[in-house]
Design an enzyme around this catalytic site. Structure first.
Site, PDB file in Angstrom:
ATOM      1  N   GLU A 142     -11.077   4.166   8.476  1.00 31.67           N
ATOM      2  CA  GLU A 142     -11.185   3.816   7.059  1.00 31.67           C
ATOM      3  C   GLU A 142     -11.736   2.397   6.883  1.00 31.67           C
ATOM      4  O   GLU A 142     -11.236   1.599   6.084  1.00 31.67           O
ATOM      5  CB  GLU A 142      -9.835   3.975   6.363  1.00 31.67           C
ATOM      6  CG  GLU A 142      -9.337   5.413   6.419  1.00 31.67           C
ATOM      7  CD  GLU A 142      -8.046   5.671   5.654  1.00 31.67           C
ATOM      8  OE1 GLU A 142      -7.231   4.752   5.512  1.00 31.67           O
ATOM      9  OE2 GLU A 142      -7.876   6.819   5.190  1.00 31.67           O
TER      10      GLU A 142
ATOM     11  N   ARG B 124      -3.023   3.449  16.407  1.00 32.42           N
ATOM     12  CA  ARG B 124      -2.943   4.600  15.500  1.00 32.42           C
ATOM     13  C   ARG B 124      -4.013   5.648  15.813  1.00 32.42           C
ATOM     14  O   ARG B 124      -5.179   5.340  16.017  1.00 32.42           O
ATOM     15  CB  ARG B 124      -3.016   4.146  14.058  1.00 32.42           C
ATOM     16  CG  ARG B 124      -1.777   3.324  13.741  1.00 32.42           C
ATOM     17  CD  ARG B 124      -1.652   2.958  12.302  1.00 32.42           C
ATOM     18  NE  ARG B 124      -1.129   4.005  11.462  1.00 32.42           N
ATOM     19  CZ  ARG B 124      -1.755   4.481  10.402  1.00 32.42           C
ATOM     20  NH1 ARG B 124      -2.944   4.049  10.066  1.00 32.42           N
ATOM     21  NH2 ARG B 124      -1.198   5.401   9.668  1.00 32.42           N
TER      22      ARG B 124
ATOM     23  N   GLU C 111       4.065  10.004  13.800  1.00 35.89           N
ATOM     24  CA  GLU C 111       4.147   9.201  12.569  1.00 35.89           C
ATOM     25  C   GLU C 111       4.435  10.126  11.390  1.00 35.89           C
ATOM     26  O   GLU C 111       3.661  11.030  11.093  1.00 35.89           O
ATOM     27  CB  GLU C 111       2.828   8.445  12.351  1.00 35.89           C
ATOM     28  CG  GLU C 111       2.848   7.575  11.107  1.00 35.89           C
ATOM     29  CD  GLU C 111       1.546   6.787  10.894  1.00 35.89           C
ATOM     30  OE1 GLU C 111       1.121   6.052  11.801  1.00 35.89           O
ATOM     31  OE2 GLU C 111       0.963   6.914   9.810  1.00 35.89           O
TER      32      GLU C 111
ATOM     33  N   LYS D  73      -0.195  11.019  13.353  1.00 33.41           N
ATOM     34  CA  LYS D  73       0.386  11.593  12.131  1.00 33.41           C
ATOM     35  C   LYS D  73       0.809  13.038  12.393  1.00 33.41           C
ATOM     36  O   LYS D  73       0.183  13.737  13.188  1.00 33.41           O
ATOM     37  CB  LYS D  73      -0.615  11.547  10.978  1.00 33.41           C
ATOM     38  CG  LYS D  73      -0.863  10.122  10.468  1.00 33.41           C
ATOM     39  CD  LYS D  73      -1.612  10.088   9.135  1.00 33.41           C
ATOM     40  CE  LYS D  73      -1.879   8.631   8.745  1.00 33.41           C
ATOM     41  NZ  LYS D  73      -2.448   8.467   7.404  1.00 33.41           N
TER      42      LYS D  73
ATOM     43  N   GLU E 122       3.578   9.305  -0.642  1.00 31.52           N
ATOM     44  CA  GLU E 122       2.222   9.092  -1.140  1.00 31.52           C
ATOM     45  C   GLU E 122       1.623  10.330  -1.817  1.00 31.52           C
ATOM     46  O   GLU E 122       1.169  10.275  -2.953  1.00 31.52           O
ATOM     47  CB  GLU E 122       1.319   8.656   0.021  1.00 31.52           C
ATOM     48  CG  GLU E 122      -0.123   8.502  -0.386  1.00 31.52           C
ATOM     49  CD  GLU E 122      -1.020   8.068   0.777  1.00 31.52           C
ATOM     50  OE1 GLU E 122      -0.517   7.822   1.878  1.00 31.52           O
ATOM     51  OE2 GLU E 122      -2.233   7.973   0.556  1.00 31.52           O
TER      52      GLU E 122
ATOM     53  N   ASP F 217      -3.727  14.196   6.664  1.00 32.98           N
ATOM     54  CA  ASP F 217      -3.169  12.948   6.149  1.00 32.98           C
ATOM     55  C   ASP F 217      -1.975  13.208   5.243  1.00 32.98           C
ATOM     56  O   ASP F 217      -2.097  13.104   4.026  1.00 32.98           O
ATOM     57  CB  ASP F 217      -4.268  12.202   5.371  1.00 32.98           C
ATOM     58  CG  ASP F 217      -3.843  10.803   4.983  1.00 32.98           C
ATOM     59  OD1 ASP F 217      -2.791  10.359   5.458  1.00 32.98           O
ATOM     60  OD2 ASP F 217      -4.564  10.169   4.197  1.00 32.98           O
TER      61      ASP F 217
ATOM     62  N   GLU G  96       0.863  -1.182   0.000  1.00 38.98           N
ATOM     63  CA  GLU G  96       0.000   0.000   0.000  1.00 38.98           C
ATOM     64  C   GLU G  96       0.901   1.233   0.000  1.00 38.98           C
ATOM     65  O   GLU G  96       1.751   1.398   0.875  1.00 38.98           O
ATOM     66  CB  GLU G  96      -0.912  -0.015   1.237  1.00 38.98           C
ATOM     67  CG  GLU G  96      -1.877   1.149   1.253  1.00 38.98           C
ATOM     68  CD  GLU G  96      -3.240   0.788   1.831  1.00 38.98           C
ATOM     69  OE1 GLU G  96      -3.509  -0.399   2.088  1.00 38.98           O
ATOM     70  OE2 GLU G  96      -4.048   1.724   2.016  1.00 38.98           O
TER      71      GLU G  96
ATOM     72  N   TRP H 166     -14.854  12.401   2.441  1.00 40.93           N
ATOM     73  CA  TRP H 166     -13.495  12.182   2.931  1.00 40.93           C
ATOM     74  C   TRP H 166     -12.921  13.370   3.708  1.00 40.93           C
ATOM     75  O   TRP H 166     -11.918  13.243   4.403  1.00 40.93           O
ATOM     76  CB  TRP H 166     -12.567  11.821   1.770  1.00 40.93           C
ATOM     77  CG  TRP H 166     -12.872  10.452   1.246  1.00 40.93           C
ATOM     78  CD1 TRP H 166     -13.749  10.152   0.239  1.00 40.93           C
ATOM     79  CD2 TRP H 166     -12.368   9.206   1.731  1.00 40.93           C
ATOM     80  NE1 TRP H 166     -13.807   8.789   0.056  1.00 40.93           N
ATOM     81  CE2 TRP H 166     -12.964   8.186   0.961  1.00 40.93           C
ATOM     82  CE3 TRP H 166     -11.464   8.849   2.738  1.00 40.93           C
ATOM     83  CZ2 TRP H 166     -12.699   6.834   1.170  1.00 40.93           C
ATOM     84  CZ3 TRP H 166     -11.193   7.506   2.936  1.00 40.93           C
ATOM     85  CH2 TRP H 166     -11.811   6.510   2.160  1.00 40.93           C
TER      86      TRP H 166
ATOM     87  N   ASN I 144      -3.375  -1.812   7.394  1.00 34.67           N
ATOM     88  CA  ASN I 144      -4.651  -2.396   6.975  1.00 34.67           C
ATOM     89  C   ASN I 144      -4.398  -3.901   6.969  1.00 34.67           C
ATOM     90  O   ASN I 144      -4.159  -4.521   5.939  1.00 34.67           O
ATOM     91  CB  ASN I 144      -5.057  -1.907   5.579  1.00 34.67           C
ATOM     92  CG  ASN I 144      -5.464  -0.446   5.624  1.00 34.67           C
ATOM     93  OD1 ASN I 144      -5.998   0.038   6.623  1.00 34.67           O
ATOM     94  ND2 ASN I 144      -5.207   0.275   4.538  1.00 34.67           N
TER      95      ASN I 144
END
Ligand code: GCW
Length: 832
Positions: A306, A339, A407, A380, A413, A385, A182, A558, A225
């Site tokens: 998610e 998390r 994190e 995070k 990404e 994100d 991922e 989102w 995930n």
């Protein structure tokens, strides 16, 4: 060609440095030093190495010293079992050295994983001692000594102690058991393939070595995930194999677990965290794993996020969920990373008070103090994100009685994936150094501010089987940067950039200067041509997170909204009129963000909704800034090419060429982004660019305006991803589009903006008159099979002589689903 730098007698060393390199050794190249430097170090570095104690990391330390010194100085250290009467490098834990060499009289109080490099002169003989409280520290000390030599720092009269800033310095890999990854851009998994652990784990050992060289001490080996299968009993032995490959490098293995496992694979009828059966299941599972891997680091858990299973199914809290798992790990010394990335991805976008940025705080702040001591809430860096710019997450300042880890995402990404140069250390530094009131993010995350038992830094790394680990050479700098900051977040970004450059590309001053400057400006450049002023990525939020798509974030659940409309742009997160997010900060910080006058321009649209005509600190309006920053960013990306060409011949040819191709591609994408975002905001605001650039492209000929043979004009979605909203696409086996040049005679550069989808390998030919002046294949694998911003690519053909009346013709030969589409050609005067 060898440059004057490489003069005899340094010829051999230079030839080695210019040899083709594949990037697999990353920053641990240990290439031969120039003769003068080598001579100095040969005097300072002893001929013998002695290891007191042979535990695994110490043996690795010894081997590494031999390897590094042989590479850099051309000398093979002689291994002795006892401290000789001649000069030697003596390595070992403090205890072991005290036993092996009591005459050194060494004593110190060292912290776990810290080390001490010390020159001791005994009986007139100098020794270099590399010591630590534990074997891992000795290994880190050995790497530090080698790094000093590679960086040209003095190693005589050493007396240097280093202590890691935080106990947790981990990476997470988001690898799936089938070998895919991922958000990974460096090839398939080094751990998994086809649903089980790979037979050949040699890359895992090599990765362990890279991690150890930075002081990283833990790695989770599967996607957060998580596939529940991983907790099937037959996986324990497989995980043990990975742990064995990492162990010599002091890297502890951890696994990501799925919270629904007690039910999905455990045979229970529930996964309710307060049910004793569930607690017993987690306990038994942990015992089974610890039997196979006694030094397992622990688990990572993404729950209620998610679509993942979580405690909300039973009306329980995150603390209930974390604690039931953590208690199973506790007796084994394991940690549970829970998390903090929890939010509702079905939010009603019509409600202006809804705000995803609030979610982590709203979820975790009320639970402060209710997590067990071996739980770490992994937060995070920003509240959304991993966007190109976010404020520091207020959660760091809000948990006084809970362990934390910051994190950071090493894999790029939202940062151009493996295709763009975006060096992230400057961004991380801004977050880590940000003072939230109770303390800086780094101090809070490390547990220093509130005196927590543990805490630290976790990087989402996603290296893969690609030779160069990260899909391109330059992204390695992000892994390096993360590791160095996790060890010492007080290091500056320029220092890290320079270290990495020197270790990775050598010490030629021009190379050092060029590469470090490129690295250091790359985040700002990327931000400018994608989403400046706190707009965030403006990318395909619901898809590949790569190409431009300005509205993809809007009108869906989102919650990455920028709320641009015809009059203004930005999320109102104020306490006064907005979502109240700003109220999650300490009063001093909130005051700055709340006030439009004080809020920094970089974050203004993250915090406020303002009219396009609002004037920023820069003195420019918001709309003009959007235009100007996109043009600045694109120009900066374009200038990388020339900068890089300036170091031709000063680094090895292979990496030179590969990086050049990457930077050329990036420049083309930067233009796509620039035009897309500028055009979109122009259409929306109807306010023209004061400098008349937006919508005005001298020399550009739209494909759909050319004479088409077979090609048909198609609408592109989103419209802003193509010039004029249209491209041409070839529905048959071969098509052509031509135009007649009618400008002044001279030398020109032709640019063809075409679409390189991943569902075929179309071919193109460019003709001027009857002559084929270029041909190429569209063979890249960007993450899209459509004609869109992700696939838009640029072919540049320089040095073409044009005369009025010449025909310029693009011929396309589709393949598979790829229709040899293109957007426009640009005819630009060549620079002399
Ligand atoms: O940004 C999102 C990513 C997901 C990722 C998630 C997370 C692992 O797009 O791919 O899932 O963050 O951090 O959990």
């Amino acid at each position: 060609m060898l440059r004057p730098l490489c003069v005899i007698p340094a010829l051999l060393a230079c030839a080695a440095a210019l040899r083709a390199e594949d990037g697999s050794v990353a920053w641990l190249r240990y290439t031969a030093l120039g003769e003068t430097a080598a001579r100095g170090y040969r005097l300072a570095v002893p001929a013998v190495v002695v290891a007191a104690g042979a535990a695994a990391p110490i043996d690795s330390a010894q081997q590494e010293l031999i390897r590094g010194i042989r590479g850099m100085l051309g000398r093979t250290l002689r291994v002795e079992a006892h401290v000789p009467r001649e000069s030697a490098i003596v390595i070992g834990t403090l205890d072991e050295i005290q036993k092996a060499a009591p005459q050194f009289g060494l004593s110190a109080k060292l912290e776990p994983d810290g080390f001490w490099l010390k020159t001791i002169t005994e009986g007139g003989v100098p020794y270099i001692v590399v010591t630590a409280e534990d074997g891992r520290g000795v290994l880190y000390g050995a790497f530090a000594l080698l790094r000093k030599i590679a960086l040209g720092e003095a190693v005589d009269r050493l007396d240097e102690r280093q202590t890691p800033y935080a106990p947790v310095r981990w990476v997470n890999q988001w690898d799936n058991l089938d070998g895919s990854m991922e958000r990974g851009y460096g090839g398939p998994s080094i751990f998994w393939e086809g649903g089980h652990v790979r037979q050949d784990l040699s890359r895992v050992s090599e990765y362990g070595r890279l991690l150890a060289s930075l002081g990283i001490n833990g790695c989770s080996i599967n996607n957060v995930n998580a596939d529940p299968q991983l907790l099937d009993s037959d996986f324990a032995a497989q995980i043990a194999r990975i742990a064995a490959a990492f162990r010599p490098w002091g890297v502890q293995v951890a696994v990501s677990v799925d919270f629904g496992s007690p039910k999905s694979i455990g045979g229970l009828d529930t996964f309710d965290p307060v049910d004793p059966k569930v607690a017993a299941w987690w306990k038994a599972k942990a015992e089974e794993l610890y039997r196979a891997v006694p030094d397992l680091g622990g688990f990572v858990l993404k729950a209620d996020s998610e679509g993942r299973a979580g405690p909300s199914t039973y009306g329980r809290t995150h603390a209930d969920a974390a604690n039931v798992v953590a208690r199973a790990l506790k007796t084994h010394g394991g940690l549970l990373f829970y998390r903090g990335f929890v939010y509702d991805h079905h939010m009603d976008w019509r409600n202006p008070k809804n705000d995803r940025a609030r979610a982590a705080y709203d979820n975790f702040h009320p639970l402060d103090g209710r997590f067990d001591d071996n739980v770490i809430v992994q937060i995070k860096n920003g509240p959304i994100d991993f966007q190109v710019r976010e404020p520091a997450s207020p959660v760091f300042g809000a948990l006084e009685r809970t362990n934390e880890a910051a994190e950071l995402q090493i894999t790029q990404e939202y940062m151009g994936q493996a295709r763009f140069l975006v060096f992230l250390a400057p961004m991380w530094k801004e977050t880590l150094d940000f003072d939230l009131g109770p303390g800086t993010v780094k101090a809070l995350a490390a547990g220093k501010t509130f005196h927590r038992p543990t805490g630290g830094f976790v990087g989402v790394a996603n290296v893969g089987l690609d030779e160069n680990w990260t899909g391109n050479h330059l992204s390695q700098a992000n892994l390096y940067g993360f590791g160095r900051l996790a060890w010492n977040p007080d290091l500056s970004a320029p220092r890290i950039a320079e270290e990495w450059t020197r270790l990775t590309f050598g010490g030629d001053p021009k190379v050092l200067e060029t590469v470090s400057v490129l690295l250091l400006k790359s985040w700002r450049t990327y931000e400018n041509y994608t989403g400046p002023l706190g707009l965030q990525g403006l990318t395909d939020i619901v898809g590949n997170h790569y190409g431009v798509s300005v509205e993809a974030s809007e009108r869906n659940g989102w919650g990455q909204w920028h709320r641009a409309d015809q009059t203004g742009v930005g999320m109102d997160r104020t306490m006064a009129t907005g979502t109240g997010y700003i109220g999650q900060y300490s009063p001093a910080v909130a005051k700055v963000f709340e006030s439009l006058e004080d809020c920094p321009d970089d974050l203004v649209l993250f915090m406020h909704h303002v009219p396009y005509t609002y004037s920023l600190h820069s003195g420019k309006t918001v709309i003009q800034s959007i235009y100007d920053l996109h043009y600045e960013g694109e120009q900066a990306a374009e200038s990388y090419i020339g900068d890089w060409k300036g170091i031709a011949g000063r680094i090895d040819d292979r990496r030179y060429r590969e990086v050049l191709a990457q930077l050329e591609y990036q420049a083309g994408q930067a233009e796509v982004w620039r035009d897309a975002v500028s055009n979109w905001f122009f259409r929306e605001s109807r306010i023209p660019d004061a400098k008349s650039r937006v919508g005005n492209h001298p020399g550009r000929v739209e494909a759909e305006a050319m004479m088409l043979e077979g090609y048909t004009a198609v609408d592109v979605h989103p419209w802003e991803a193509a010039s004029g909203g249209k491209a041409v696409s070839c529905p048959i086996t071969q098509c052509a589009a031509s135009t007649r040049y009618n400008g002044a005679p001279g030398w020109y550069t032709l640019r063809i903006q075409y679409f390189d989808q991943n569902n075929g390998t179309a071919r193109y030919k460019l003709r001027v008159g009857d002559q084929v002046v270029d041909e190429w294949v569209a063979a890249a694998h960007v993450p899209s099979a459509k004609i869109d911003g992700s696939t838009s690519a640029r072919r540049t053909v320089g040095g073409i002589a044009l005369r009025a009346g010449d025909s310029i013709r693009v011929e396309g030969m589709p393949d598979g689903g790829e229709t040899a589409a293109f957007d426009y050609i640009e005819i630009l005067p060549s620079e002399n």
